[in-house]
Design a protein around this motif. Structure first.
Motif, PDB file in Angstrom:
ATOM      1  N   TYR A 100       0.849  -1.197   0.000  1.00 28.77           N
ATOM      2  CA  TYR A 100       0.000   0.000   0.000  1.00 28.77           C
ATOM      3  C   TYR A 100       0.885   1.247   0.000  1.00 28.77           C
ATOM      4  O   TYR A 100       1.812   1.356   0.805  1.00 28.77           O
ATOM      5  N   HIS A 101       0.595   2.169  -0.896  1.00 22.05           N
ATOM      6  CA  HIS A 101       1.360   3.412  -1.010  1.00 22.05           C
ATOM      7  C   HIS A 101       0.455   4.607  -0.746  1.00 22.05           C
ATOM      8  O   HIS A 101      -0.664   4.672  -1.270  1.00 22.05           O
ATOM      9  N   VAL A 102       0.946   5.537   0.050  1.00 22.57           N
ATOM     10  CA  VAL A 102       0.273   6.811   0.314  1.00 22.57           C
ATOM     11  C   VAL A 102       1.213   7.888  -0.205  1.00 22.57           C
ATOM     12  O   VAL A 102       2.360   7.986   0.236  1.00 22.57           O
ATOM     13  N   VAL A 103       0.734   8.694  -1.151  1.00 13.09           N
ATOM     14  CA  VAL A 103       1.599   9.663  -1.823  1.00 13.09           C
ATOM     15  C   VAL A 103       1.057  11.071  -1.656  1.00 13.09           C
ATOM     16  O   VAL A 103      -0.142  11.317  -1.836  1.00 13.09           O
ATOM     17  N   ASP A 104       1.959  11.987  -1.330  1.00 11.03           N
ATOM     18  CA  ASP A 104       1.619  13.400  -1.254  1.00 11.03           C
ATOM     19  C   ASP A 104       2.579  14.158  -2.164  1.00 11.03           C
ATOM     20  O   ASP A 104       3.796  14.032  -2.029  1.00 11.03           O
ATOM     21  N   VAL A 105       2.026  14.900  -3.104  1.00  7.75           N
ATOM     22  CA  VAL A 105       2.846  15.706  -4.012  1.00  7.75           C
ATOM     23  C   VAL A 105       3.055  17.049  -3.328  1.00  7.75           C
ATOM     24  O   VAL A 105       2.099  17.774  -3.060  1.00  7.75           O
ATOM     25  N   LYS A 106       4.307  17.347  -3.026  1.00  3.43           N
ATOM     26  CA  LYS A 106       4.612  18.542  -2.237  1.00  3.43           C
ATOM     27  C   LYS A 106       5.482  19.512  -3.004  1.00  3.43           C
ATOM     28  O   LYS A 106       6.448  19.139  -3.649  1.00  3.43           O
ATOM     29  N   GLY A 107       5.133  20.775  -2.875  1.00  2.00           N
ATOM     30  CA  GLY A 107       5.979  21.840  -3.375  1.00  2.00           C
ATOM     31  C   GLY A 107       6.627  22.547  -2.195  1.00  2.00           C
ATOM     32  O   GLY A 107       7.775  22.975  -2.243  1.00  2.00           O
ATOM     33  N   PHE A 108       5.877  22.638  -1.100  1.00  6.92           N
ATOM     34  CA  PHE A 108       6.352  23.327   0.095  1.00  6.92           C
ATOM     35  C   PHE A 108       5.848  22.577   1.317  1.00  6.92           C
ATOM     36  O   PHE A 108       4.665  22.308   1.435  1.00  6.92           O
ATOM     37  N   ARG A 109       6.751  22.244   2.218  1.00 10.00           N
ATOM     38  CA  ARG A 109       6.387  21.488   3.428  1.00 10.00           C
ATOM     39  C   ARG A 109       6.187  22.461   4.589  1.00 10.00           C
ATOM     40  O   ARG A 109       7.148  22.938   5.166  1.00 10.00           O
ATOM     41  N   THR A 110       4.942  22.732   4.925  1.00  4.79           N
ATOM     42  CA  THR A 110       4.640  23.634   6.030  1.00  4.79           C
ATOM     43  C   THR A 110       4.850  22.919   7.365  1.00  4.79           C
ATOM     44  O   THR A 110       4.818  21.688   7.423  1.00  4.79           O
ATOM     45  N   PRO A 111       5.041  23.674   8.443  1.00  2.63           N
ATOM     46  CA  PRO A 111       5.157  23.034   9.762  1.00  2.63           C
ATOM     47  C   PRO A 111       3.915  22.211  10.115  1.00  2.63           C
ATOM     48  O   PRO A 111       4.033  21.134  10.699  1.00  2.63           O
ATOM     49  N   THR A 112       2.732  22.687   9.739  1.00  2.00           N
ATOM     50  CA  THR A 112       1.498  21.943  10.006  1.00  2.00           C
ATOM     51  C   THR A 112       1.503  20.619   9.260  1.00  2.00           C
ATOM     52  O   THR A 112       1.147  19.580   9.817  1.00  2.00           O
ATOM     53  N   TYR A 113       1.919  20.630   7.990  1.00  2.00           N
ATOM     54  CA  TYR A 113       1.993  19.397   7.213  1.00  2.00           C
ATOM     55  C   TYR A 113       2.966  18.415   7.859  1.00  2.00           C
ATOM     56  O   TYR A 113       2.668  17.222   7.990  1.00  2.00           O
ATOM     57  N   ARG A 114       4.138  18.882   8.255  1.00  2.00           N
ATOM     58  CA  ARG A 114       5.142  17.994   8.843  1.00  2.00           C
ATOM     59  C   ARG A 114       4.610  17.313  10.106  1.00  2.00           C
ATOM     60  O   ARG A 114       4.838  16.122  10.336  1.00  2.00           O
ATOM     61  N   LEU A 115       3.874  18.062  10.929  1.00  2.00           N
ATOM     62  CA  LEU A 115       3.288  17.496  12.145  1.00  2.00           C
ATOM     63  C   LEU A 115       2.206  16.475  11.802  1.00  2.00           C
ATOM     64  O   LEU A 115       2.192  15.357  12.339  1.00  2.00           O
ATOM     65  N   LYS A 116       1.293  16.834  10.892  1.00  2.02           N
ATOM     66  CA  LYS A 116       0.231  15.911  10.496  1.00  2.02           C
ATOM     67  C   LYS A 116       0.814  14.631   9.896  1.00  2.02           C
ATOM     68  O   LYS A 116       0.334  13.534  10.163  1.00  2.02           O
ATOM     69  N   LYS A 117       1.868  14.778   9.098  1.00  3.11           N
ATOM     70  CA  LYS A 117       2.504  13.609   8.475  1.00  3.11           C
ATOM     71  C   LYS A 117       2.980  12.644   9.550  1.00  3.11           C
ATOM     72  O   LYS A 117       2.706  11.439   9.486  1.00  3.11           O
ATOM     73  N   LYS A 118       3.690  13.141  10.547  1.00  4.05           N
ATOM     74  CA  LYS A 118       4.196  12.281  11.620  1.00  4.05           C
ATOM     75  C   LYS A 118       3.064  11.603  12.379  1.00  4.05           C
ATOM     76  O   LYS A 118       3.128  10.411  12.692  1.00  4.05           O
ATOM     77  N   LEU A 119       2.023  12.351  12.683  1.00  2.60           N
ATOM     78  CA  LEU A 119       0.899  11.790  13.427  1.00  2.60           C
ATOM     79  C   LEU A 119       0.153  10.730  12.620  1.00  2.60           C
ATOM     80  O   LEU A 119      -0.194   9.664  13.143  1.00  2.60           O
ATOM     81  N   VAL A 120      -0.104  11.009  11.347  1.00  5.00           N
ATOM     82  CA  VAL A 120      -0.815  10.051  10.492  1.00  5.00           C
ATOM     83  C   VAL A 120       0.017   8.785  10.321  1.00  5.00           C
ATOM     84  O   VAL A 120      -0.516   7.669  10.406  1.00  5.00           O
ATOM     85  N   GLU A 121       1.313   8.934  10.095  1.00  8.01           N
ATOM     86  CA  GLU A 121       2.164   7.761   9.924  1.00  8.01           C
ATOM     87  C   GLU A 121       2.149   6.883  11.185  1.00  8.01           C
ATOM     88  O   GLU A 121       2.040   5.669  11.095  1.00  8.01           O
ATOM     89  N   ALA A 122       2.239   7.517  12.348  1.00 14.30           N
ATOM     90  CA  ALA A 122       2.247   6.760  13.603  1.00 14.30           C
ATOM     91  C   ALA A 122       0.885   6.140  13.897  1.00 14.30           C
ATOM     92  O   ALA A 122       0.787   4.972  14.280  1.00 14.30           O
ATOM     93  N   PHE A 123      -0.176   6.890  13.699  1.00 15.56           N
ATOM     94  CA  PHE A 123      -1.522   6.453  14.047  1.00 15.56           C
ATOM     95  C   PHE A 123      -2.055   5.391  13.094  1.00 15.56           C
ATOM     96  O   PHE A 123      -2.696   4.431  13.505  1.00 15.56           O
TER      97      PHE A 123
END
Length: 106
Positions: free
Chosen positions: A75-98
């Motif tokens: 299973y692959h989860v893909v996000d196309v990013k141009g700019f990594r905001t602090p909010t995105y970085r936090l959500k990414k960590k939480l979603v990956e862990a949860f």
């Protein structure tokens, strides 16, 4: 179509009647679409929602640009990013862990 100017300079793009947040995201869709049509990936989905809930309350929802399964069933989860905001970085960590997934950034 007229779209509101983006804060980060991306240009909304329409392909196959679907609106993408940027040209980069639209281009990645075309790549995944061709892989899907060739049978190299399956179950391609766009805008998959991952909710983060705690004590019965939804704290936030993360919207992945694409999800799919490769030929080996991974299973692959893909996000196309141009700019990594602090909010995105936090959500990414939480979603990956949860959810126990790894968000691949393109």
């Amino acid at each position: 179509m007229n779209f509101k100017k983006s804060k980060y300079g991306n240009k909304r793009t329409v392909i196959d009647g679907k609106t993408f947040a940027s040209k980069k995201e639209a281009h990645h869709y075309l790549i995944l679409k061709s892989l899907s049509e060739a049978g190299a990936i399956t179950r391609l989905q766009m805008q998959t929602v991952f909710s983060f809930e705690l004590n019965g309350k939804t704290l936030f929802k993360y919207l992945a640009d694409f999800t799919y399964h490769d030929s080996e069933g991974k299973y692959h989860v893909v996000d196309v990013k141009g700019f990594r905001t602090p909010t995105y970085r936090l959500k990414k960590k939480l979603v990956e862990a949860f959810h126990g997934v790894i968000i691949e950034e393109v």
